[in-house]
Design a protein around this motif. Sequence first.
Motif, short mmCIF file in Angstrom:
data_model
loop_
_atom_site.label_atom_id
_atom_site.label_comp_id
_atom_site.label_asym_id
_atom_site.label_seq_id
_atom_site.Cartn_x
_atom_site.Cartn_y
_atom_site.Cartn_z
N THR A 1 51.03 -14.02 11.26
CA THR A 1 50.22 -13.83 12.46
C THR A 1 49.48 -15.11 12.79
O THR A 1 49.20 -15.93 11.90
N SER A 2 49.18 -15.29 14.07
CA SER A 2 48.39 -16.43 14.52
C SER A 2 47.02 -15.96 14.96
O SER A 2 46.86 -14.86 15.50
N PHE A 3 46.01 -16.80 14.74
CA PHE A 3 44.68 -16.48 15.23
C PHE A 3 44.67 -16.52 16.76
O PHE A 3 45.51 -17.18 17.39
N LYS A 4 43.73 -15.84 17.34
CA LYS A 4 43.70 -15.64 18.79
C LYS A 4 43.71 -16.95 19.56
O LYS A 4 44.42 -17.10 20.56
N ASN A 5 42.93 -17.92 19.10
CA ASN A 5 42.78 -19.17 19.86
C ASN A 5 43.60 -20.33 19.28
O ASN A 5 43.39 -21.48 19.66
N SER A 6 44.53 -20.03 18.37
CA SER A 6 45.32 -21.11 17.77
C SER A 6 46.67 -20.58 17.31
O SER A 6 46.74 -19.57 16.62
N THR A 7 47.73 -21.29 17.68
CA THR A 7 49.06 -20.94 17.19
C THR A 7 49.39 -21.65 15.89
O THR A 7 50.41 -21.38 15.27
N ASN A 8 48.50 -22.56 15.47
CA ASN A 8 48.74 -23.33 14.25
C ASN A 8 48.05 -22.75 13.02
O ASN A 8 48.38 -23.14 11.88
N LEU A 9 47.11 -21.84 13.23
CA LEU A 9 46.39 -21.22 12.12
C LEU A 9 46.60 -19.71 12.18
O LEU A 9 46.61 -19.12 13.26
N GLY A 10 46.76 -19.11 11.00
CA GLY A 10 46.94 -17.66 10.99
C GLY A 10 46.90 -17.10 9.59
O GLY A 10 46.40 -17.73 8.65
N LEU A 11 47.43 -15.89 9.45
CA LEU A 11 47.50 -15.19 8.17
C LEU A 11 48.94 -14.83 7.86
O LEU A 11 49.72 -14.51 8.75
N ALA A 12 49.28 -14.86 6.57
CA ALA A 12 50.59 -14.42 6.10
C ALA A 12 50.37 -13.28 5.12
O ALA A 12 49.58 -13.40 4.17
N THR A 13 51.06 -12.18 5.33
CA THR A 13 50.94 -11.03 4.44
C THR A 13 52.28 -10.32 4.38
O THR A 13 53.29 -10.85 4.81
#
Length: 262
Positions: A70-82
């Motif tokens: 998943t990507s954070f709302k305001n960034s496609t470069n930062l997110g979570l992997a689960t």
Amino acid sequence: MKNPSTFYKISLVVILFFTIHITNAQSVSAKKIQAGMTGNFGLNFQNMGSNKMSKNGFGTDLSVGVIIHTSFKNSTNLGLATGLEFDFETLKYKADSGSVFYKYTENEIFSQDDNKGNSFVLLERQMKPVYVTIPLMLLFRTEPIGDWRYFGKFGLRNSFMVSQKINDLGVDVGSSVVKENVSMKSFGETFFYKGSIGFSAGAEWNFVGTTTLVPEIGFFYGLTPMHYRFSENNYTLYDGSGTYFYTKSKQNQLLLKISILF
């Protein structure tokens, strides 16, 4: 050029090809959630804390499951992997020669509190636990470079044991015949939770449409004991003096993961 129309046609095809690939890469990078299937192959390295039991080479880890990026709302470069993975592991130990024992009948190993059964001299032990693992990791990704996007992850792997089998090699006390005790059961022999922290690095290859092939490799350091008994009365192994103990071990893992994300 003798035939300009041919040149223009070739140029148009090339431009169209790169336009499609750039559009696909942009559409993949713009997606907030990617999900798919994953598989792991890993090597387990046991860190021992006792001289009565030692590691016997390295073990293995095979797993299958689902993965979510998943990507954070305001960034496609930062997110979570689960995700959710089923891990089928092998742990290998060897005992201090002739000085580690337990009591059993048929395929059940007894604790100190039970104090019954035949005595068995343990030489080697192979444990096969099955875990349900939920990774929770921060995801750092680059912008697309052609069909590729590179990433790093850092976080936790949370594993919960659902079943276990124990295969032992040894000798019944009073006998000189080496035998195997297969598919032994010992309640609580392995701690139900296994936590590890680590990092991985890999790449996403956008090979068709918005589908990506994702290879990665990671290393994870064990935080929790592999084996733990809350009460000495529940210890199952004892030494030549009759003193009961449990195997002290933590686990590090080297994992190769292959995923397909949609």
